[in-house]
Write an enzyme that holds these catalytic residues in place. Structure first.
Site, PDB file in Angstrom:
ATOM      1  N   LYS A  87      54.490  46.345  45.651  1.00 32.01           N
ATOM      2  CA  LYS A  87      54.761  44.916  45.468  1.00 32.01           C
ATOM      3  C   LYS A  87      54.327  44.171  46.727  1.00 32.01           C
ATOM      4  CE  LYS A  87      58.556  42.290  43.457  1.00 32.01           C
ATOM      5  NZ  LYS A  87      60.016  42.249  43.387  1.00 32.01           N
TER       6      LYS A  87
HETATM    7  C1  E4P Z   1      61.647  40.578  41.026  1.00 26.20           C
HETATM    8  O1  E4P Z   1      60.565  41.096  41.037  1.00 26.20           O
HETATM    9  C2  E4P Z   1      61.995  39.447  41.902  1.00 26.20           C
HETATM   10  O2  E4P Z   1      61.988  39.847  43.226  1.00 26.20           O
HETATM   11  C3  E4P Z   1      63.342  38.921  41.486  1.00 26.20           C
HETATM   12  O3  E4P Z   1      63.322  38.717  40.079  1.00 26.20           O
HETATM   13  C4  E4P Z   1      63.753  37.659  42.192  1.00 26.20           C
HETATM   14  O4  E4P Z   1      64.923  37.183  41.595  1.00 26.20           O
HETATM   15  P1  E4P Z   1      65.858  36.061  42.260  1.00 26.20           P
HETATM   16  O5  E4P Z   1      65.088  34.782  42.297  1.00 26.20           O
HETATM   17  O6  E4P Z   1      67.045  35.995  41.341  1.00 26.20           O
HETATM   18  O7  E4P Z   1      66.205  36.542  43.634  1.00 26.20           O
END
Ligand code: E4P
Length: 219
Positions: A87
């Protein structure tokens, strides 16, 4: 639409896996911290444990923001298991790294995507997935689902292979709306996934079926 779970909690990942609907997992540094996982070795071990629960793609986020650092961290993460997806943040050095990973057979998830322009750039660089953060867009009174819909339209027109992974999901409606907007995958916390189960008429109907059965089948 595939279902990923957005958590680093092994219990919740196992629960979604046992439900039979799990296609993958996404994590981020905040979710790892929430589970109390810290230190490079512990973090790598934790990813390995997640990969023991699921064969689906598991997004593991780099911390580095420079090209070389992203490559080094990404390769260490990719070596954990074949289903690890690196990622990478939507920044200039991240785009360069995504191109390098794509050319070297390593899957990527371009994270922190908030605009169609960013989504086009990530697709051009060869990202496997892009993560538009629709909940955070809603938080600032813009329209997160409209962003997913725009990206889906652009990708369809342009024939990009990159998959849209709707992220930052806050409730069950976000999941339904992501499906309608053309997301390939949704990554959601377990409670939002479980929210899909709920309907008062289901509860009322089931109660009546059981009551009627008991009336006609007295013990
Ligand atoms: C997933 O890949 C993201 O990092 C996550 O959905 C972010 O979510 P949030 O905005 O609730 O922190």
């Amino acid at each position: 639409m595939k279902f990923f779970i957005d958590t680093a909690s092994l219990d919740q990942i196992q629960e979604a896996q046992d439900l039979g609907i799990l296609d993958g997992v996404t994590t981020n540094p905040s979710l790892m911290a929430k589970e109390g996982i810290s230190g490079k070795d512990n973090i790598l071990r934790h990813y390995a444990k997640i990969c023991e629960i699921t064969d689906g793609d598991v997004s593991a986020e780099v911390i580095a923001t420079d090209f070389q650092g992203i490559l080094e961290e990404g390769q260490v993460l990719a070596d954990i298991a074949p289903n690890i997806v690196v990622k990478v943040p939507m920044i200039k050095e991240g785009i360069k790294a995504i191109r390098w990973f794509a050319d070297n057979g390593i899957k990527t998830n371009c994270t922190l995507v908030f605009s169609p322009g960013q989504a086009i750039l990530a697709a051009k660089a060869g990202a496997t997935y892009i993560s538009p953060f629709l909940g955070r867009v809603d938080d600032i009174t813009w329209d997160g689902i409209a962003l997913v819909r725009q990206i889906a339209e652009i990708y369809a027109i342009q024939g990009y292979d990159t998959e849209i992974l709707a992220a930052s999901i806050r409730n069950a409606k976000h999941i339904v709306d992501s499906a309608l907007a053309g997301a390939d995958i949704v990554t959601a916390p377990l409670d939002s996934i479980m929210g899909l189960l709920k309907h008062p008429l289901t509860d009322i109907g089931l109660e009546k079926f059981i009551a009627d059965y008991q009336k006609s089948n007295p013990q």
